[in-house]
Scaffold this active site. Structure first.
Site, PDB file in Angstrom:
ATOM      1  NE  ARG A  33      -4.136  -2.124   1.882  1.00  0.00           N
ATOM      2  CZ  ARG A  33      -3.641  -3.127   2.656  1.00  0.00           C
ATOM      3  NH1 ARG A  33      -2.516  -3.309   3.497  1.00  0.00           N
ATOM      4  NH2 ARG A  33      -4.746  -4.167   2.644  1.00  0.00           N
ATOM      5  CE  LYS A  41      -0.390  13.455 -14.958  1.00  0.00           C
ATOM      6  NZ  LYS A  41      -0.895  13.405 -16.386  1.00  0.00           N
ATOM      7  CD  GLU A  48       7.230  16.844 -23.087  1.00  0.00           C
ATOM      8  OE1 GLU A  48       6.400  17.692 -22.806  1.00  0.00           O
ATOM      9  OE2 GLU A  48       6.788  15.678 -23.451  1.00  0.00           O
ATOM     10  CE  LYS A  83       4.830  17.343 -14.683  1.00  0.00           C
ATOM     11  NZ  LYS A  83       5.129  16.245 -15.287  1.00  0.00           N
ATOM     12  CD  GLU A 132      -3.395  15.676 -16.267  1.00  0.00           C
ATOM     13  OE1 GLU A 132      -4.004  14.912 -16.478  1.00  0.00           O
ATOM     14  OE2 GLU A 132      -2.395  16.262 -16.411  1.00  0.00           O
ATOM     15  NE  ARG A 141      -0.034  17.053 -13.557  1.00  0.00           N
ATOM     16  CZ  ARG A 141       0.537  16.637 -12.572  1.00  0.00           C
ATOM     17  NH1 ARG A 141      -0.044  16.435 -11.417  1.00  0.00           N
ATOM     18  NH2 ARG A 141       1.421  15.707 -12.739  1.00  0.00           N
ATOM     19  CG  ASN A 176      -1.730  17.759 -21.433  1.00  0.00           C
ATOM     20  OD1 ASN A 176      -0.730  17.095 -21.159  1.00  0.00           O
ATOM     21  ND2 ASN A 176      -2.754  17.430 -20.821  1.00  0.00           N
ATOM     22  CG  HIS A 227       1.363  16.619 -25.067  1.00  0.00           C
ATOM     23  ND1 HIS A 227       2.331  17.625 -24.852  1.00  0.00           N
ATOM     24  CD2 HIS A 227       2.005  15.562 -24.143  1.00  0.00           C
ATOM     25  CE1 HIS A 227       3.549  17.443 -24.172  1.00  0.00           C
ATOM     26  NE2 HIS A 227       3.229  16.278 -23.915  1.00  0.00           N
ATOM     27  CG  HIS A 267      -1.249  12.103 -26.735  1.00  0.00           C
ATOM     28  ND1 HIS A 267      -1.907  12.717 -25.922  1.00  0.00           N
ATOM     29  CD2 HIS A 267       0.153  11.712 -26.347  1.00  0.00           C
ATOM     30  CE1 HIS A 267      -1.060  12.649 -24.541  1.00  0.00           C
ATOM     31  NE2 HIS A 267      -0.048  11.881 -24.988  1.00  0.00           N
ATOM     32  CG  HIS A 306       6.052  11.858 -25.450  1.00  0.00           C
ATOM     33  ND1 HIS A 306       4.499  11.815 -25.820  1.00  0.00           N
ATOM     34  CD2 HIS A 306       6.084  12.864 -24.634  1.00  0.00           C
ATOM     35  CE1 HIS A 306       4.007  12.996 -25.261  1.00  0.00           C
ATOM     36  NE2 HIS A 306       4.910  13.541 -24.351  1.00  0.00           N
TER      37      HIS A 306
HETATM   38  N1  NAD Z   1       4.962  10.415 -15.163  1.00  0.00           N
HETATM   39  C1  NAD Z   1       4.993  11.381 -15.736  1.00  0.00           C
HETATM   40  O1  NAD Z   1       4.331  12.524 -15.740  1.00  0.00           O
HETATM   41  C2  NAD Z   1       5.074  11.332 -17.454  1.00  0.00           C
HETATM   42  C3  NAD Z   1       5.534  12.317 -18.080  1.00  0.00           C
HETATM   43  C4  NAD Z   1       6.004  12.239 -19.563  1.00  0.00           C
HETATM   44  C5  NAD Z   1       6.323  11.045 -19.762  1.00  0.00           C
HETATM   45  N2  NAD Z   1       5.998   9.706 -19.147  1.00  0.00           N
HETATM   46  C6  NAD Z   1       6.762   8.700 -19.569  1.00  0.00           C
HETATM   47  O2  NAD Z   1       8.065   8.525 -19.693  1.00  0.00           O
HETATM   48  C7  NAD Z   1       8.319   7.711 -20.596  1.00  0.00           C
HETATM   49  C8  NAD Z   1       9.258   8.017 -21.717  1.00  0.00           C
HETATM   50  O3  NAD Z   1      10.624   8.595 -20.782  1.00  0.00           O
HETATM   51  P1  NAD Z   1      12.083   8.674 -21.554  1.00  0.00           P
HETATM   52  O4  NAD Z   1      11.712   9.405 -22.744  1.00  0.00           O
HETATM   53  O5  NAD Z   1      12.911   8.976 -20.454  1.00  0.00           O
HETATM   54  O6  NAD Z   1      12.106   7.132 -22.223  1.00  0.00           O
HETATM   55  P2  NAD Z   1      12.966   5.941 -21.606  1.00  0.00           P
HETATM   56  O7  NAD Z   1      12.912   5.744 -20.225  1.00  0.00           O
HETATM   57  O8  NAD Z   1      12.860   4.735 -22.384  1.00  0.00           O
HETATM   58  O9  NAD Z   1      14.626   6.452 -22.114  1.00  0.00           O
HETATM   59  C9  NAD Z   1      14.606   6.754 -23.403  1.00  0.00           C
HETATM   60  C10 NAD Z   1      16.100   5.733 -23.674  1.00  0.00           C
HETATM   61  O10 NAD Z   1      17.254   6.299 -23.319  1.00  0.00           O
HETATM   62  C11 NAD Z   1      18.019   5.313 -22.553  1.00  0.00           C
HETATM   63  N3  NAD Z   1      18.742   6.131 -21.571  1.00  0.00           N
HETATM   64  C12 NAD Z   1      18.149   6.625 -20.374  1.00  0.00           C
HETATM   65  N4  NAD Z   1      19.168   7.317 -19.729  1.00  0.00           N
HETATM   66  C13 NAD Z   1      20.224   7.252 -20.434  1.00  0.00           C
HETATM   67  C14 NAD Z   1      21.699   7.787 -20.247  1.00  0.00           C
HETATM   68  N5  NAD Z   1      21.802   8.731 -19.482  1.00  0.00           N
HETATM   69  N6  NAD Z   1      22.415   7.503 -21.129  1.00  0.00           N
HETATM   70  C15 NAD Z   1      22.322   6.691 -22.083  1.00  0.00           C
HETATM   71  N7  NAD Z   1      21.033   6.068 -22.510  1.00  0.00           N
HETATM   72  C16 NAD Z   1      20.025   6.685 -21.679  1.00  0.00           C
HETATM   73  C17 NAD Z   1      17.073   4.272 -22.281  1.00  0.00           C
HETATM   74  O11 NAD Z   1      17.635   3.051 -22.067  1.00  0.00           O
HETATM   75  C18 NAD Z   1      16.162   4.337 -23.326  1.00  0.00           C
HETATM   76  O12 NAD Z   1      16.691   3.613 -24.134  1.00  0.00           O
HETATM   77  C19 NAD Z   1       7.147   7.055 -21.426  1.00  0.00           C
HETATM   78  O13 NAD Z   1       6.746   5.819 -20.731  1.00  0.00           O
HETATM   79  C20 NAD Z   1       5.957   8.052 -20.882  1.00  0.00           C
HETATM   80  O14 NAD Z   1       4.775   7.661 -20.782  1.00  0.00           O
HETATM   81  C21 NAD Z   1       5.636   9.871 -17.828  1.00  0.00           C
HETATM   82 ZN    ZN Z   2       4.865  15.099 -23.093  1.00  0.00          ZN
END
Ligand code: NAD
Ligand code: ZN
Length: 366
Positions: free
Chosen positions: A119, A141, A183, A225, A235, A239, A243, A246, A250, A263
């Site tokens: 939990r 999130k 972003e 943020k 949200e 918030r 987007n 987006h 999307h 993305h």
């Molecule tokens: N929680 C939220 O508010 C929120 C907001 C935006 C996006 N997201 C989520 O985030 C995810 C995307 O995140 P991301 O773009 O970081 O993708 P990711 O975590 O897949 O990382 C992108 C790539 O970079 C590599 N990598 C990471 N750090 C590295 C480093 N320092 N050196 C070399 N390689 C590295 C990873 O192994 C991966 O292959 C999605 O699932 C999305 O839904 C969440």
């Molecule tokens: Zn985004």
């Protein structure tokens, strides 16, 4: 080292930003933690895993690392269940910690496990992508994907600490860096003219990965943020401004099966199209639109896959609309550095700008 304090209904926690943040990290964790489940991916763990594990171990914590496959395919309930098993077998208790070392995938997945294991246990974020440092690690999130859609299973769970080490960005692939930069530009374009100006004036340093520019970028994005999230944690209103870009972003991601764009790349296209829509609707003066477009084109526009027409993207848009309760919501710029939520955007306007992009008539294609 810079610190941005995040205030939320669920508590208050610091984001520390700088170089060599690992050594000072253990001192900032809440007392009483004995064990840590350290979640990372197969690209990131070999780079920084030992160093983080060592820091935690030196502070007297027992560290159990678990490395998932890199990429979105690891953000599932199945992988979360494997993590619960590892945590149970390692004897992780209510007073212990789950840590994420990696990008948004590791953060969302580990955060979801932290939110639900017994939990809810304490959660530490060590973001290593630009996107994770400026966006996904802030706001609480967390979640995993479902076969029927992305991010559909999740929770709000704030970390106890976010530790963003700028040196981790040195190894990030260029394409990932630029996707995160989308972003960053979003914050300036939608929320802050002074930050937009900072980006315009320091673009080369930013793109070159200059750590002093990055420190300012990451700290400002986290602050922007955090301010929005503090006012609107769940949200419901403001918030939504985060987007910007987006809605159509999307739609393009969905229309291409989440395989053509990162993305952030889709968001860049979305921001360009939103800017064109706003100009056409005359809610954004032409001069302000030119200023936004100039910066957005510096990010570069990923061309669409050959043969894609507007149909699938418009279908995805209608699907989102239905899920949101019938009204298409667009976040449109009203001047450089400010955006508003618009409910009644004509589909024909969206179709027009989309067609312009898909036909290759937009900006400087990469
Ligand atoms: N929680 C939220 O508010 C929120 C907001 C935006 C996006 N997201 C989520 O985030 C995810 C995307 O995140 P991301 O773009 O970081 O993708 P990711 O975590 O897949 O990382 C992108 C790539 O970079 C590599 N990598 C990471 N750090 C590295 C480093 N320092 N050196 C070399 N390689 C590295 C990873 O192994 C991966 O292959 C999605 O699932 C999305 O839904 C969440
Ligand atoms: Zn985004």
């Amino acid at each position: 080292m810079r610190t941005v304090q995040v205030e939320t209904g669920g508590g208050s926690y610091p984001i520390i930003i700088g170089r060599e943040v690992f050594p000072s990290l253990a001192d900032r964790l809440p007392p009483g933690i004995r064990k840590v489940l350290l979640v990372s991916d197969g690209n990131v763990f070999p780079l920084f895993g030992d160093s983080l594990a060592r820091t935690l171990a030196e502070a007297g914590l027992m560290v159990k690392p678990y490395v998932v496959d890199p990429g979105e395919k690891s953000k599932t309930l199945r992988v979360a269940e494997a993590l619960y098993t590892v945590a149970l077998e390692a004897g992780l208790g209510r007073g212990d910690l789950v840590a994420a070392l990696g990008g948004g995938v590791a953060g969302d997945l580990a955060g979801f496990v932290a939110a639900t294991y017994m939990r809810g246990v304490a959660f530490l974020q060590v973001p290593t992508t630009l996107l994770a440092q400026v966006d996904s690690s802030v706001g609480g999130k967390v979640g995993v994907n479902h076969p029927l859609g992305k991010n559909l299973i999740g929770a709000f769970h704030q970390p106890v600490l976010v530790a963003a080490d700028l040196a981790t960005l040195d190894t990030l692939p260029r394409r990932e860096f630029l996707a995160g930069a989308a972003e960053v530009v979003k914050y300036g374009a939608a929320l802050s003219e002074p930050f937009l100006r900072f980006l315009e004036q320091n673009w080369e340093g930013f793109m070159g990965g200059d750590h002093s520019v990055l420190a300012e970028v990451v700290a400002t994005c986290c602050r922007l943020k955090a301010e929005v999230v503090a006012r609107d944690e769940r949200e419901t209103g403001e918030r939504a401004l985060l987007n910007f870009g987006h809605t159509l972003g999307h739609a393009l991601e969905a229309a291409t099966g989440y395989s053509h764009y990162l993305h952030g790349e889709a968001v860049t296209v979305g921001m360009v199209l939103d800017t064109l829509i706003a100009r056409e609707m005359k809610v954004l003066p032409a001069g302000e639109a030119d200023r936004l477009l100039a910066l957005l084109y510096r990010l570069g526009l990923r061309p669409p896959p050959p043969g894609l027409d507007a149909g699938p993207a418009l279908a995805a848009l209608r699907f989102d609309k239905k899920r949101a309760g019938g009204s298409a919501v667009f976040i449109l710029p009203v001047r450089a550095g400010a955006a508003r939520v618009f409910g009644g955007v004509e589909e024909s306007l969206a179709a027009g700008v989309l067609a312009g992009y898909l036909d290759g008539h937009l900006g400087e294609e990469r």
